[in-house]
Design a protein around this motif. Structure first.
Motif, PDB file in Angstrom:
ATOM      1  N   PHE A 106       0.833  -1.195   0.000  1.00 25.90           N
ATOM      2  CA  PHE A 106       0.000   0.000   0.000  1.00 25.90           C
ATOM      3  C   PHE A 106       0.872   1.250   0.000  1.00 25.90           C
ATOM      4  CE2 PHE A 106      -2.517  -3.300   2.107  1.00 25.90           C
ATOM      5  CZ  PHE A 106      -3.662  -3.285   1.327  1.00 25.90           C
ATOM      6  N   ASP A 107       0.402   2.287  -0.715  1.00 27.33           N
ATOM      7  CA  ASP A 107       1.119   3.553  -0.703  1.00 27.33           C
ATOM      8  C   ASP A 107       0.721   4.355   0.535  1.00 27.33           C
ATOM      9  OD1 ASP A 107      -1.406   4.512  -1.253  1.00 27.33           O
ATOM     10  OD2 ASP A 107      -1.011   4.915  -3.361  1.00 27.33           O
ATOM     11  N   GLU A 108       1.198   5.588   0.609  1.00 22.71           N
ATOM     12  CA  GLU A 108       0.939   6.405   1.789  1.00 22.71           C
ATOM     13  C   GLU A 108      -0.545   6.690   1.981  1.00 22.71           C
ATOM     14  OE1 GLU A 108       2.343  10.730   3.699  1.00 22.71           O
ATOM     15  OE2 GLU A 108       3.107  10.050   1.747  1.00 22.71           O
ATOM     16  N   SER A 109      -1.293   6.709   0.883  1.00 20.50           N
ATOM     17  CA  SER A 109      -2.723   6.979   0.981  1.00 20.50           C
ATOM     18  C   SER A 109      -3.529   5.737   1.351  1.00 20.50           C
ATOM     19  CB  SER A 109      -3.244   7.542  -0.346  1.00 20.50           C
ATOM     20  OG  SER A 109      -3.145   6.572  -1.385  1.00 20.50           O
ATOM     21  N   GLY A 110      -2.855   4.565   1.496  1.00 20.87           N
ATOM     22  CA  GLY A 110      -3.557   3.344   1.851  1.00 20.87           C
ATOM     23  C   GLY A 110      -4.221   2.664   0.673  1.00 20.87           C
ATOM     24  N   LYS A 111      -3.617   2.778  -0.498  1.00 13.60           N
ATOM     25  CA  LYS A 111      -4.202   2.218  -1.712  1.00 13.60           C
ATOM     26  C   LYS A 111      -3.179   1.378  -2.445  1.00 13.60           C
ATOM     27  CE  LYS A 111      -4.905   5.066  -5.065  1.00 13.60           C
ATOM     28  NZ  LYS A 111      -5.455   6.177  -5.862  1.00 13.60           N
ATOM     29  N   SER A 112      -3.638   0.235  -2.993  1.00 17.13           N
ATOM     30  CA  SER A 112      -2.786  -0.621  -3.799  1.00 17.13           C
ATOM     31  C   SER A 112      -3.459  -0.819  -5.151  1.00 17.13           C
ATOM     32  CB  SER A 112      -2.572  -1.973  -3.112  1.00 17.13           C
ATOM     33  OG  SER A 112      -1.835  -2.857  -3.947  1.00 17.13           O
ATOM     34  N   VAL A 113      -2.731  -0.564  -6.231  1.00 20.81           N
ATOM     35  CA  VAL A 113      -3.272  -0.681  -7.577  1.00 20.81           C
ATOM     36  C   VAL A 113      -2.555  -1.816  -8.291  1.00 20.81           C
ATOM     37  CG1 VAL A 113      -3.720   0.506  -9.752  1.00 20.81           C
ATOM     38  CG2 VAL A 113      -3.742   1.796  -7.604  1.00 20.81           C
ATOM     39  N   ALA A 114      -3.318  -2.824  -8.737  1.00 18.13           N
ATOM     40  CA  ALA A 114      -2.750  -3.961  -9.445  1.00 18.13           C
ATOM     41  C   ALA A 114      -2.458  -3.594 -10.896  1.00 18.13           C
ATOM     42  CB  ALA A 114      -3.711  -5.149  -9.375  1.00 18.13           C
ATOM     43  N   GLU A 115      -1.769  -4.494 -11.617  1.00 11.88           N
ATOM     44  CA  GLU A 115      -1.416  -4.230 -13.007  1.00 11.88           C
ATOM     45  C   GLU A 115      -2.650  -4.094 -13.886  1.00 11.88           C
ATOM     46  OE1 GLU A 115       1.235  -7.236 -14.302  1.00 11.88           O
ATOM     47  OE2 GLU A 115       2.902  -6.580 -13.021  1.00 11.88           O
ATOM     48  N   ASP A 116      -3.739  -4.790 -13.522  1.00 15.23           N
ATOM     49  CA  ASP A 116      -4.962  -4.689 -14.318  1.00 15.23           C
ATOM     50  C   ASP A 116      -5.833  -3.506 -13.927  1.00 15.23           C
ATOM     51  OD1 ASP A 116      -5.758  -5.544 -11.848  1.00 15.23           O
ATOM     52  OD2 ASP A 116      -6.859  -7.321 -12.537  1.00 15.23           O
ATOM     53  N   GLY A 117      -5.325  -2.675 -13.008  1.00 17.29           N
ATOM     54  CA  GLY A 117      -6.052  -1.480 -12.599  1.00 17.29           C
ATOM     55  C   GLY A 117      -6.972  -1.677 -11.407  1.00 17.29           C
ATOM     56  N   GLN A 118      -7.055  -2.875 -10.880  1.00 12.93           N
ATOM     57  CA  GLN A 118      -7.922  -3.120  -9.723  1.00 12.93           C
ATOM     58  C   GLN A 118      -7.338  -2.453  -8.485  1.00 12.93           C
ATOM     59  OE1 GLN A 118      -8.652  -7.242  -8.885  1.00 12.93           O
ATOM     60  NE2 GLN A 118      -9.998  -6.823  -7.161  1.00 12.93           N
ATOM     61  N   VAL A 119      -8.193  -1.733  -7.778  1.00 17.20           N
ATOM     62  CA  VAL A 119      -7.761  -0.975  -6.605  1.00 17.20           C
ATOM     63  C   VAL A 119      -8.191  -1.706  -5.336  1.00 17.20           C
ATOM     64  CG1 VAL A 119      -7.931   1.212  -5.357  1.00 17.20           C
ATOM     65  CG2 VAL A 119      -7.909   1.198  -7.860  1.00 17.20           C
ATOM     66  N   THR A 120      -7.266  -1.860  -4.406  1.00 19.04           N
ATOM     67  CA  THR A 120      -7.548  -2.453  -3.100  1.00 19.04           C
ATOM     68  C   THR A 120      -7.124  -1.458  -2.032  1.00 19.04           C
ATOM     69  OG1 THR A 120      -7.137  -4.677  -3.961  1.00 19.04           O
ATOM     70  CG2 THR A 120      -7.162  -4.410  -1.570  1.00 19.04           C
ATOM     71  N   TYR A 121      -8.009  -1.228  -1.070  1.00 16.58           N
ATOM     72  CA  TYR A 121      -7.709  -0.272   0.002  1.00 16.58           C
ATOM     73  C   TYR A 121      -7.248  -1.013   1.252  1.00 16.58           C
ATOM     74  CZ  TYR A 121     -10.174   3.029  -2.974  1.00 16.58           C
ATOM     75  OH  TYR A 121     -10.561   3.805  -4.030  1.00 16.58           O
ATOM     76  N   GLN A 122      -6.365  -0.375   1.976  1.00 18.76           N
ATOM     77  CA  GLN A 122      -5.828  -0.982   3.191  1.00 18.76           C
ATOM     78  C   GLN A 122      -6.894  -1.021   4.280  1.00 18.76           C
ATOM     79  OE1 GLN A 122      -2.510   1.085   4.942  1.00 18.76           O
ATOM     80  NE2 GLN A 122      -1.756  -0.760   5.971  1.00 18.76           N
ATOM     81  N   PRO A 123      -7.120  -2.171   4.895  1.00 16.44           N
ATOM     82  CA  PRO A 123      -8.092  -2.243   6.004  1.00 16.44           C
ATOM     83  C   PRO A 123      -7.669  -1.341   7.155  1.00 16.44           C
ATOM     84  CG  PRO A 123      -7.510  -4.436   5.199  1.00 16.44           C
ATOM     85  CD  PRO A 123      -6.551  -3.487   4.570  1.00 16.44           C
ATOM     86  N   GLN A 124      -8.662  -0.856   7.884  1.00 17.96           N
ATOM     87  CA  GLN A 124      -8.420   0.043   9.007  1.00 17.96           C
ATOM     88  C   GLN A 124      -9.156  -0.462  10.249  1.00 17.96           C
ATOM     89  OE1 GLN A 124      -6.313   2.601   8.985  1.00 17.96           O
ATOM     90  NE2 GLN A 124      -5.853   2.423   6.805  1.00 17.96           N
ATOM     91  N   ALA A 125      -8.653  -0.075  11.410  1.00 16.01           N
ATOM     92  CA  ALA A 125      -9.236  -0.478  12.685  1.00 16.01           C
ATOM     93  C   ALA A 125      -9.915   0.717  13.340  1.00 16.01           C
ATOM     94  CB  ALA A 125      -8.167  -1.054  13.613  1.00 16.01           C
ATOM     95  N   PHE A 126     -11.048   0.472  13.992  1.00 13.14           N
ATOM     96  CA  PHE A 126     -11.834   1.535  14.612  1.00 13.14           C
ATOM     97  C   PHE A 126     -12.397   1.056  15.955  1.00 13.14           C
ATOM     98  CE2 PHE A 126     -11.963   2.384  10.120  1.00 13.14           C
ATOM     99  CZ  PHE A 126     -11.907   3.761  10.012  1.00 13.14           C
TER     100      PHE A 126
END
Length: 287
Positions: free
Chosen positions: A105-125
């Motif tokens: 994940f980058d600093e914004s909490g986002k991971s972008v795969a080669e096919d463009g699929q976006v996955t966000y980093q899970p967070q705790a609350f």
């Protein structure tokens, strides 16, 4: 001529919303656990302009034109905020760095795969129960103890334990007598497990949350099920600490100035069109 007027007007509205978002961030600079919002501006769909004479099948293409911009949404940044030690036993701070195997994940909490699929980093609350019995989530861990012994948020919402019941202290017991262990279970002054464990929920896609005021978030309809954090999750809850707002004051000042300059530029365009239309009506039309 009016196309440019409409474009400038849409720019005014977009920059006003951007300005409102930034000022809200600055206003919550000292709000515990507050998460910064960033305004996302998008352009309207492109249009192909062309000219043709009446009853003429031929036309001359002028080019493509964007009819304006709009502030589509305000995206929340769940970047970890700095911790501040308060030494108050009712203050709690979450340090969350949940990893997903195979993803970076980058600093914004986002991971972008080669096919463009976006996955966000899970967070705790922290998990709260509102007055209407619904679930709410927050990172603001500055809690209080009510007169009847319930651990509550500053807004009076009760903090839940892993048994999905509000956490309540026994009579004549102070929160200073309870110590939060690494497994998020409370230990009393005698070192005995109280049987109470703080519920910290894992939200796999934090962008399914919406703000509901008082530093609270609610899940949107159709969101994925929420689970308590597991032992493998890299999440720590620290007692006597407070997570500060993750608002970048310097960057917010720059964004505020940029929104103001862009607003002024669009304002001048509107004034130019107003003067041109005035001449067209009062001078050209008279001839």
């Amino acid at each position: 001529m009016l196309r440019g007027l409409y474009s400038a007007a849409s720019g005014l509205i977009a920059q006003q919303r951007r300005h409102d978002t930034v000022t809200n961030n600055i206003a919550n600079l000292n709000t515990p656990g507050f998460k910064q919002s960033d305004a996302v501006t998008r352009s309207f769909p492109e249009m192909l302009l062309a000219m043709s004479r009446v009853n003429d099948t031929q036309r001359t293409e002028i080019g493509r034109w964007n009819s304006g911009v709009f502030a589509e949404e305000a995206v929340i940044s769940y970047r970890q905020g700095d911790l501040m030690q308060t030494n108050q036993p009712s203050d709690f701070a979450i340090v969350s760095h949940i990893a997903v195997p195979g993803l970076a994940f980058d600093e914004s909490g986002k991971s972008v795969a080669e096919d463009g699929q976006v996955t966000y980093q899970p967070q705790a609350f922290f998990t709260l129960e509102t007055a209407d019995g619904e679930r709410a989530y927050t990172r603001g861990g500055r809690f209080l103890v009510s007169a009847d012994g319930f651990l509550t948020s500053a807004g009076g919402h009760r903090v839940l334990g892993v048994n999905n019941e509000p956490i309540q202290l026994a009579p004549n017991v102070s929160i200073s007598d309870w110590t939060l262990a690494d497994n998020r279970r409370f230990i009393d002054a005698n070192g005995v497990d109280t049987g109470v464990e703080l519920l910290v929920s894992r939200i796999d896609n934090p962008h399914e949350l919406v703000r509901s005021g008082e530093g609270l978030f609610r899940l949107t309809d159709g969101a994925a099920a929420v689970q308590p954090i597991a032992g493998a999750d890299n999440v720590q809850v620290m007692q006597g600490y407070m997570e500060r707002s993750n608002v970048d004051a310097a960057q917010s000042s720059v964004d505020l100035m940029a929104a103001l300059r862009a607003y002024e530029a669009n304002q001048k365009v509107v004034q130019f069109y107003d003067q041109s239309l005035q001449k067209a009506v009062n001078e050209v039309g008279r001839v």
